[in-house]
Structures are given as structure tokens and as C-alpha cells.
Design a protein around this motif. Sequence first.
Motif, PDB file in Angstrom:
ATOM      1  N   LEU A   1       0.821  -1.206   0.000  1.00  0.00           N
ATOM      2  CA  LEU A   1       0.000   0.000   0.000  1.00  0.00           C
ATOM      3  C   LEU A   1       0.860   1.263   0.000  1.00  0.00           C
ATOM      4  CD1 LEU A   1      -2.766  -1.123   2.514  1.00  0.00           C
ATOM      5  CD2 LEU A   1      -2.981  -0.886   0.035  1.00  0.00           C
ATOM      6  N   ILE A   2       2.009   1.204   0.631  1.00  0.00           N
ATOM      7  CA  ILE A   2       2.942   2.342   0.590  1.00  0.00           C
ATOM      8  C   ILE A   2       3.510   2.490  -0.814  1.00  0.00           C
ATOM      9  CG2 ILE A   2       5.133   3.258   1.433  1.00  0.00           C
ATOM     10  CD1 ILE A   2       4.564   1.809   4.099  1.00  0.00           C
ATOM     11  N   ARG A   3       3.934   1.365  -1.399  1.00  0.00           N
ATOM     12  CA  ARG A   3       4.556   1.405  -2.734  1.00  0.00           C
ATOM     13  C   ARG A   3       3.567   1.879  -3.795  1.00  0.00           C
ATOM     14  NH1 ARG A   3       6.594  -3.905  -1.416  1.00  0.00           N
ATOM     15  NH2 ARG A   3       5.260  -4.763  -3.046  1.00  0.00           N
ATOM     16  N   THR A   4       2.295   1.569  -3.619  1.00  0.00           N
ATOM     17  CA  THR A   4       1.274   1.984  -4.596  1.00  0.00           C
ATOM     18  C   THR A   4       0.606   3.305  -4.189  1.00  0.00           C
ATOM     19  OG1 THR A   4      -0.330   0.540  -3.465  1.00  0.00           O
ATOM     20  CG2 THR A   4       0.803  -0.348  -5.398  1.00  0.00           C
ATOM     21  N   GLU A   5       1.197   3.979  -3.204  1.00  0.00           N
ATOM     22  CA  GLU A   5       0.798   5.329  -2.798  1.00  0.00           C
ATOM     23  C   GLU A   5      -0.630   5.407  -2.264  1.00  0.00           C
ATOM     24  OE1 GLU A   5       1.612   7.839  -6.130  1.00  0.00           O
ATOM     25  OE2 GLU A   5       3.783   7.677  -5.885  1.00  0.00           O
ATOM     26  N   GLN A   6      -1.082   4.328  -1.641  1.00  0.00           N
ATOM     27  CA  GLN A   6      -2.373   4.364  -0.957  1.00  0.00           C
ATOM     28  C   GLN A   6      -2.196   4.753   0.502  1.00  0.00           C
ATOM     29  OE1 GLN A   6      -4.986   0.929  -2.142  1.00  0.00           O
ATOM     30  NE2 GLN A   6      -3.176   0.386  -3.318  1.00  0.00           N
ATOM     31  N   ILE A   7      -0.983   4.587   0.992  1.00  0.00           N
ATOM     32  CA  ILE A   7      -0.609   5.053   2.323  1.00  0.00           C
ATOM     33  C   ILE A   7       0.655   5.882   2.167  1.00  0.00           C
ATOM     34  CG2 ILE A   7       0.329   4.362   4.566  1.00  0.00           C
ATOM     35  CD1 ILE A   7      -1.530   1.981   4.527  1.00  0.00           C
ATOM     36  N   SER A   8       0.685   7.044   2.800  1.00  0.00           N
ATOM     37  CA  SER A   8       1.846   7.927   2.712  1.00  0.00           C
ATOM     38  C   SER A   8       2.645   7.891   4.006  1.00  0.00           C
ATOM     39  CB  SER A   8       1.404   9.369   2.433  1.00  0.00           C
ATOM     40  OG  SER A   8       0.766   9.467   1.188  1.00  0.00           O
ATOM     41  N   ILE A   9       3.945   7.728   3.868  1.00  0.00           N
ATOM     42  CA  ILE A   9       4.837   7.841   5.020  1.00  0.00           C
ATOM     43  C   ILE A   9       6.033   8.683   4.597  1.00  0.00           C
ATOM     44  CG2 ILE A   9       4.173   5.599   5.982  1.00  0.00           C
ATOM     45  CD1 ILE A   9       6.863   4.518   4.972  1.00  0.00           C
TER      46      ILE A   9
ATOM     47  N   ASN B   1       8.964   3.649  12.089  1.00  0.00           N
ATOM     48  CA  ASN B   1       8.685   3.057  13.396  1.00  0.00           C
ATOM     49  C   ASN B   1       7.205   2.685  13.416  1.00  0.00           C
ATOM     50  OD1 ASN B   1       8.225   2.364  16.049  1.00  0.00           O
ATOM     51  ND2 ASN B   1       9.339   4.103  16.918  1.00  0.00           N
ATOM     52  N   LEU B   2       6.921   1.391  13.347  1.00  0.00           N
ATOM     53  CA  LEU B   2       5.533   0.935  13.256  1.00  0.00           C
ATOM     54  C   LEU B   2       4.755   1.182  14.541  1.00  0.00           C
ATOM     55  CD1 LEU B   2       6.092  -2.438  11.359  1.00  0.00           C
ATOM     56  CD2 LEU B   2       5.457  -0.210  10.424  1.00  0.00           C
ATOM     57  N   ASP B   3       5.463   1.440  15.635  1.00  0.00           N
ATOM     58  CA  ASP B   3       4.791   1.676  16.914  1.00  0.00           C
ATOM     59  C   ASP B   3       4.390   3.132  17.103  1.00  0.00           C
ATOM     60  OD1 ASP B   3       5.031  -0.999  17.708  1.00  0.00           O
ATOM     61  OD2 ASP B   3       7.078  -0.660  18.416  1.00  0.00           O
ATOM     62  N   GLU B   4       4.895   4.026  16.239  1.00  0.00           N
ATOM     63  CA  GLU B   4       4.550   5.438  16.364  1.00  0.00           C
ATOM     64  C   GLU B   4       3.112   5.676  15.903  1.00  0.00           C
ATOM     65  OE1 GLU B   4       7.339   7.684  14.162  1.00  0.00           O
ATOM     66  OE2 GLU B   4       8.814   7.741  15.789  1.00  0.00           O
ATOM     67  N   PRO B   5       2.489   6.750  16.392  1.00  0.00           N
ATOM     68  CA  PRO B   5       1.141   7.088  15.913  1.00  0.00           C
ATOM     69  C   PRO B   5       1.149   7.307  14.401  1.00  0.00           C
ATOM     70  CG  PRO B   5       1.736   8.390  17.847  1.00  0.00           C
ATOM     71  CD  PRO B   5       2.969   7.661  17.433  1.00  0.00           C
ATOM     72  N   ARG B   6       0.131   6.838  13.738  1.00  0.00           N
ATOM     73  CA  ARG B   6       0.049   6.979  12.288  1.00  0.00           C
ATOM     74  C   ARG B   6      -0.304   8.419  11.941  1.00  0.00           C
ATOM     75  NH1 ARG B   6      -2.013   2.137  13.779  1.00  0.00           N
ATOM     76  NH2 ARG B   6      -4.215   2.683  13.722  1.00  0.00           N
ATOM     77  N   LYS B   7       0.328   8.932  10.891  1.00  0.00           N
ATOM     78  CA  LYS B   7       0.203  10.353  10.585  1.00  0.00           C
ATOM     79  C   LYS B   7      -0.665  10.629   9.366  1.00  0.00           C
ATOM     80  CE  LYS B   7       4.791  11.281  12.494  1.00  0.00           C
ATOM     81  NZ  LYS B   7       6.165  11.723  12.194  1.00  0.00           N
ATOM     82  N   LEU B   8      -0.423   9.895   8.288  1.00  0.00           N
ATOM     83  CA  LEU B   8      -1.045  10.274   7.026  1.00  0.00           C
ATOM     84  C   LEU B   8      -1.546   9.062   6.277  1.00  0.00           C
ATOM     85  CD1 LEU B   8       1.008  13.168   5.574  1.00  0.00           C
ATOM     86  CD2 LEU B   8      -1.245  12.628   4.738  1.00  0.00           C
ATOM     87  N   VAL B   9      -2.741   9.149   5.739  1.00  0.00           N
ATOM     88  CA  VAL B   9      -3.250   8.083   4.872  1.00  0.00           C
ATOM     89  C   VAL B   9      -3.994   8.736   3.718  1.00  0.00           C
ATOM     90  CG1 VAL B   9      -5.342   7.836   6.245  1.00  0.00           C
ATOM     91  CG2 VAL B   9      -4.670   5.995   4.733  1.00  0.00           C
ATOM     92  N   THR B  10      -3.782   8.248   2.527  1.00  0.00           N
ATOM     93  CA  THR B  10      -4.473   8.802   1.372  1.00  0.00           C
ATOM     94  C   THR B  10      -5.884   8.238   1.305  1.00  0.00           C
ATOM     95  OG1 THR B  10      -3.702   7.033  -0.050  1.00  0.00           O
ATOM     96  CG2 THR B  10      -2.300   8.963   0.098  1.00  0.00           C
ATOM     97  N   THR B  11      -6.671   8.730   0.358  1.00  0.00           N
ATOM     98  CA  THR B  11      -8.029   8.211   0.217  1.00  0.00           C
ATOM     99  C   THR B  11      -8.004   6.785  -0.308  1.00  0.00           C
ATOM    100  OG1 THR B  11      -8.178   9.017  -2.034  1.00  0.00           O
ATOM    101  CG2 THR B  11      -8.919  10.509  -0.299  1.00  0.00           C
TER     102      THR B  11
END
Length: 266
Positions: free
Chosen positions: A235-243, A250-260
Motif C-alpha cells: 500500500l505504501i509502494r502503490t501510494e495508498q498510504i503515505s509515510i 517506526n511501526l509503533d509510532e502514531p500513524r500520521k497520514l493516509v491517502t483516500t
Amino acid sequence: MGRRHQKNTLDRVFRDVYEQRGSIYADSYQPGIRVYDFPSKGKVVRIKGRLSGDVHHLLSQHEKYFFLCLNYDMSVTKIWEQVFLNLEDTLLIAAELKIKHPYADQLPARMTTDICYIKDGIMHAVAIKTTKDLESERTKEKLTIEGVYWARKKIDWRIVTEKDISRSQAKNLQWLFAGTEIEELVPDETFRHNLIKAFLELYQDYSIPFSKIISHIESRCRLVPGTVLQLYKHLIRTEQISINLMEPINLDEPRKLVTTVCGLKI
């Protein structure tokens, strides 16, 4: 114990030319210098390339990090490392500039460029040095020869130092593209589509820890352990999730950004 440095002999030069080592024009590329040509100090590395599947020989950590950024750049279509420069050309340039040409074992040494690559159809050549390297007048002289060599071939050439390379980005990219593709782990397209929708719905609920999302989906759907993590990378590689790839992941950190969720790429 690392292998001993191979001497610069006429036989070795003939072999390199005959086998087209270090030549960007060879059908099957072989680097001019390989990691086992020198005693190992723990800084050399071999990495399998995304583009060709070939093993690339990188002679420093900075070369490794720069290569990783190129290797996962989708606009880069070819990468060569340890590229030999034509000896006749570099000898002529050195004579014109009144700079002593590199020698080894009493013979002129073939010079190399650390990495060459094609990006958006344009070839680039890169010398990768540390800022400490650039304090050496002799290093500057050799780089001058290298720069003139590529300029005469009308190929973009530049010097890259550790200040120009993001270690965090390189390490993130290495992690992001490692492992089995989600299409192989979840071959059924409909199931994969529903899995993505379920994951994104849970992912956007910031109150649910990431580890619980993984364990919950893998348990409910009876997936092979690690499948959801590979889905996340997909999902990151296909730009559905932005990091932010410039910062350590750090997977334990609060999530910041998600695309539609629109326009899912499966």
C-alpha cells in the motif's frame, strides 16, 4: 579472510577487456572491480538489483546507500557500478592537464567511476566520496581527470558525498521492497481487494495499535504470518498510504497520514 588484491598486469588488463568487465556496452554487465578483489574491511557489500536481478558489487557504505535509492527509483532503468574508463582517454587527459595518471604495479591503472545509471532516458555518472576524501589534493586531481572524461562524452557527471545521501531513506527502501509480493501471498484478486479495504478501515482508526491490526486480520483471515505487513508495504509502494521515507520507519509510532481509498491499485 578477504582475497588478496589482484595485481595490475597486462594479462589482467587483457582479461578485463576480453570479458568486457566494467563496460557499460557489454550485453551482460560485470563490474570492473568486485568486492573480493580487495581484502575485506567489512565495508564492501553485494546487493541483488531490482532491475536486472544481477548482483551489484559496492565498495563502501555510501555506495550502498546511494545504490539503494537508485535501485528503488522507478524512473531509473539501468545501473552499473565500478565502470572502467577508457585508459587511452584518461592518459591523454592527464597529459593535457599535467596531472600524474594513476599507476599500479608500475603500469597505468584503469580508472573507474563508482556508479553510472540511466534515469528518465538520460545517463548519469557519479563519483561517491566522503567529505574527508575531498581534502586530499591527489583525490581532487583524479576526480578532475574523471570529470573531464565524462564531459567529453557529454554525459552528466557529479560528485556525491555522505551529505547528499539519506541513510534513512535508503534503509527504508530496502525494507519496503524486501519479502514476498502480496500478489503471491494472496493470489485471489477479490479476496485481496477486500483485505485491502478491511486493512485501510482499521488503519485509519488511530486508536488501534498497528500490531493489533496485524494479529487481528491474520487470525480472522487465517493468513500466513507476515502477510499483513507485506500488504502494508504494498500500500505504501502503490501510494495508498503515505509515510515519510526520509525518517526511520517506526511501526509503533502514531500513524500520521493516509491517502483516500479511491482508485485501489491491486
